[in-house]
Write a protein that holds these residues in place. Sequence first.
Motif, PDB file in Angstrom:
ATOM      1  N   UNK B 205       0.825  -1.219   0.000  1.00  0.00           N
ATOM      2  CA  UNK B 205       0.000   0.000   0.000  1.00  0.00           C
ATOM      3  C   UNK B 205       0.852   1.260   0.000  1.00  0.00           C
ATOM      4  N   UNK B 206       1.857   1.310   0.838  1.00  0.00           N
ATOM      5  CA  UNK B 206       2.695   2.513   0.974  1.00  0.00           C
ATOM      6  C   UNK B 206       3.347   2.913  -0.346  1.00  0.00           C
ATOM      7  N   UNK B 207       3.662   1.938  -1.161  1.00  0.00           N
ATOM      8  CA  UNK B 207       4.355   2.231  -2.428  1.00  0.00           C
ATOM      9  C   UNK B 207       3.430   2.745  -3.518  1.00  0.00           C
ATOM     10  N   UNK B 208       2.128   2.700  -3.245  1.00  0.00           N
ATOM     11  CA  UNK B 208       1.161   3.073  -4.288  1.00  0.00           C
ATOM     12  C   UNK B 208       0.755   4.547  -4.217  1.00  0.00           C
ATOM     13  N   UNK B 209       1.178   5.236  -3.161  1.00  0.00           N
ATOM     14  CA  UNK B 209       0.822   6.651  -3.051  1.00  0.00           C
ATOM     15  C   UNK B 209       1.613   7.479  -4.060  1.00  0.00           C
ATOM     16  N   UNK B 210       0.974   8.517  -4.561  1.00  0.00           N
ATOM     17  CA  UNK B 210       1.631   9.399  -5.514  1.00  0.00           C
ATOM     18  C   UNK B 210       2.718  10.224  -4.852  1.00  0.00           C
ATOM     19  N   UNK B 237       8.944  10.417 -15.032  1.00  0.00           N
ATOM     20  CA  UNK B 237       8.704   9.787 -13.722  1.00  0.00           C
ATOM     21  C   UNK B 237       9.301   8.391 -13.587  1.00  0.00           C
ATOM     22  N   UNK B 238       9.569   7.702 -14.667  1.00  0.00           N
ATOM     23  CA  UNK B 238      10.129   6.352 -14.685  1.00  0.00           C
ATOM     24  C   UNK B 238       9.432   5.434 -13.694  1.00  0.00           C
ATOM     25  N   UNK B 239      10.070   5.036 -12.585  1.00  0.00           N
ATOM     26  CA  UNK B 239       9.441   4.053 -11.696  1.00  0.00           C
ATOM     27  C   UNK B 239       8.641   4.694 -10.566  1.00  0.00           C
ATOM     28  N   UNK B 240       8.571   6.020 -10.543  1.00  0.00           N
ATOM     29  CA  UNK B 240       7.830   6.685  -9.479  1.00  0.00           C
ATOM     30  C   UNK B 240       6.326   6.604  -9.745  1.00  0.00           C
ATOM     31  N   UNK B 241       5.544   7.070  -8.767  1.00  0.00           N
ATOM     32  CA  UNK B 241       4.081   7.069  -8.910  1.00  0.00           C
ATOM     33  C   UNK B 241       3.607   8.510  -9.092  1.00  0.00           C
ATOM     34  N   UNK B 242       3.259   8.903 -10.310  1.00  0.00           N
ATOM     35  CA  UNK B 242       2.815  10.286 -10.525  1.00  0.00           C
ATOM     36  C   UNK B 242       1.331  10.483 -10.228  1.00  0.00           C
ATOM     37  N   UNK B 265       7.628   5.046 -22.393  1.00  0.00           N
ATOM     38  CA  UNK B 265       8.506   6.184 -22.126  1.00  0.00           C
ATOM     39  C   UNK B 265       9.192   6.057 -20.788  1.00  0.00           C
ATOM     40  N   UNK B 266       8.597   5.304 -19.890  1.00  0.00           N
ATOM     41  CA  UNK B 266       9.160   5.068 -18.564  1.00  0.00           C
ATOM     42  C   UNK B 266       8.755   3.700 -18.074  1.00  0.00           C
ATOM     43  N   UNK B 267       8.664   3.566 -16.753  1.00  0.00           N
ATOM     44  CA  UNK B 267       8.241   2.292 -16.168  1.00  0.00           C
ATOM     45  C   UNK B 267       7.179   2.569 -15.108  1.00  0.00           C
ATOM     46  N   UNK B 268       6.235   3.415 -15.482  1.00  0.00           N
ATOM     47  CA  UNK B 268       5.171   3.806 -14.552  1.00  0.00           C
ATOM     48  C   UNK B 268       4.152   2.675 -14.471  1.00  0.00           C
ATOM     49  N   UNK B 269       4.185   1.949 -13.366  1.00  0.00           N
ATOM     50  CA  UNK B 269       3.240   0.844 -13.173  1.00  0.00           C
ATOM     51  C   UNK B 269       1.984   1.296 -12.452  1.00  0.00           C
ATOM     52  N   UNK B 270       2.074   2.485 -11.837  1.00  0.00           N
ATOM     53  CA  UNK B 270       0.953   2.992 -11.046  1.00  0.00           C
ATOM     54  C   UNK B 270       0.937   4.510 -11.151  1.00  0.00           C
ATOM     55  N   UNK B 271      -0.231   5.069 -11.360  1.00  0.00           N
ATOM     56  CA  UNK B 271      -0.388   6.527 -11.326  1.00  0.00           C
ATOM     57  C   UNK B 271      -1.776   6.821 -10.793  1.00  0.00           C
ATOM     58  N   UNK B 272      -2.003   8.070 -10.513  1.00  0.00           N
ATOM     59  CA  UNK B 272      -3.340   8.503 -10.101  1.00  0.00           C
ATOM     60  C   UNK B 272      -3.793   9.640 -11.003  1.00  0.00           C
ATOM     61  N   UNK B 273      -5.049   9.627 -11.379  1.00  0.00           N
ATOM     62  CA  UNK B 273      -5.679  10.784 -12.005  1.00  0.00           C
ATOM     63  C   UNK B 273      -6.827  11.173 -11.081  1.00  0.00           C
ATOM     64  N   UNK B 274      -6.611  12.175 -10.236  1.00  0.00           N
ATOM     65  CA  UNK B 274      -7.627  12.513  -9.223  1.00  0.00           C
ATOM     66  C   UNK B 274      -9.001  12.753  -9.846  1.00  0.00           C
TER      67      UNK B 274
END
Lengths: 135, 442
Positions: B205-210, B237-242, B265-274
């Motif tokens: 869970x902690x790793x999924x926060x933007x 953003x690469x591996x970060x959570x944007x 373009x990166x390795x974004x496995x998780x992002x948020x669109x509020x």
Amino acid sequence: MAEKKRIYGRCEYPGKVEGEALVAPKYLQGFTNVAPAKGYTTERNHPLYRVPYTGKILCFYSPRGSGGFLQYGFGKKPAGFVHTKSSPLTVGCMTQGHVPAMTDFEEDPMKYIETGDTVFINADEGYIEITKKEK
Amino acid sequence: MEQATKWPMPALTDEEKRILQGEEGTVKQKCMQYLVELCRISGADKLVDLDGTCDMHTPGFNLNQYIGFTYDELAEFVAQGGRFKVPTFANKSPFYEEAPIHGWEQCNICSYRNPALRHDDPAFHEKALHKEEMDLLKKMGMITTHSCANYLTMSYLPSVGAQCAWFESSQMPYCNATLGARTNIDGSLATAILGKAPHYGMRVTENRYGTILVKTDRLIHTDMEFDVYGFAVGEACDVEVPVVTGTTRPTTTQYQKFNSACQTGGAVSMYHMPGFTPEAPTIEFATGGKPFVREVMIDDSILRKTYEGLNYHKTDKVDMVYLGCPHLNIVDLMLLTRKLEGKKCKIPLWIMTAPWLYNHARDLGYVDIFKAAGATLMSGACLAAMGAVPEGVDCIAVDTAKQAQYITGCYADEGDFLQVCYGTQDDCIDAALTGTWHGEWR
């Protein structure tokens, strides 16, 4: 005697190896953008386009793209890996490569390592040592 | 490897220890050996039980270069009742040929550029389907969706929070961000048979926060804007959570575009669109109430530069158009019939979809409409995955950043031989009808 810089990090795959650093200044990518049988990246406009990595210590921030990044662990693979950030892409690569690899360091080794430096990976003890190339 | 003092073992349950010791047979033992190795490499402290779904490249008999199964070994496992523990789906057509499931007869491509292996050769096609291996997997429960976008046809999507093990890269953000389920790139026979996966990355869970706030000064609302923006977000953003702002509510097509692009373009496995994605009713929910580590502005000039980087052509003479990366959904196909009905393509236009959608498209009459327009509907495959473009093609037009980024890698030893025009789907249709590229950043 050249000064060595030691940085501690996390063992991603155990073992010890010393070699010449090859630094990727841009994300590396697998799938079609690497040729494991030839040992170089094939991504257009990449600084390491067709630069051989076989037998080198391949140093990079983090990979991007397909799970096919694991192909960096196939064929004419590097002697070892040093990278800043771990991810499922590097995990997949290391389970194929089975060569010494370190990541998640106390400070970012990419600030110090340049292509041509000598890098000693002691993944068993959890550190790398960087010896700068002679200018 | 046991002597490595800095390579800790995960904490295993008694059941997991018994499996590792071989008390439930060699197949499960090998699966557990592989998962334990993944834990040690990733730093995972334990295994989690999957309650979602698996997705894997097929046949997948080798877990890595050191641990694998023979056909007979798996057949024996199946004969003794061995089955997948969670619902498991096939992405793409079987490796390594990755032949089209439909439309292979028109596929004048040499597999990985080997002239002896042609996709339009019936004997090659039959062999490339790996029927014997796939039949065995089907007995274990493999659902042969064969698509990089198999969420389009699964008809059984994981619930929010469900632990999954998927493998296809563009599906990572679809699972994590769009659906709110949880996966790393780790779908395999091991995760499917044991129903377990290493506890790290997007499972935590902690790793999924933007952590990164992404802004833009352009309203992202067209399909191509979502594609280009996704690629730029990945690069930034690469591996970060944007936490991604500046878009309209994404359609299914736009989620497909954005997800495949940010994983290219990166390795974004998780992002948020509020306001849009399930774990982000607000920005505060998306970040867990924590401040952003940094902010990124992807302005119009960066988007234009990204667009230009995806274009790789010195000529405007196009030899072929390829649509369907990721595989097109049924609405995409319906809209394409509107654009092509009554028209005639001047150059080959290949349209790729998921195999199970191909059947619906045929029933709806779309296959005939495409055929009358000189276009070809295909399923299950991908040019980059087949490792080549058709014979005689020097310049290809595509409407997806992912295909633009990967297809030239197949021709690295030929320098600039393969040219790529990247643009909107309408730009691509225009190129198919005229043979000339008129696309530009608008």
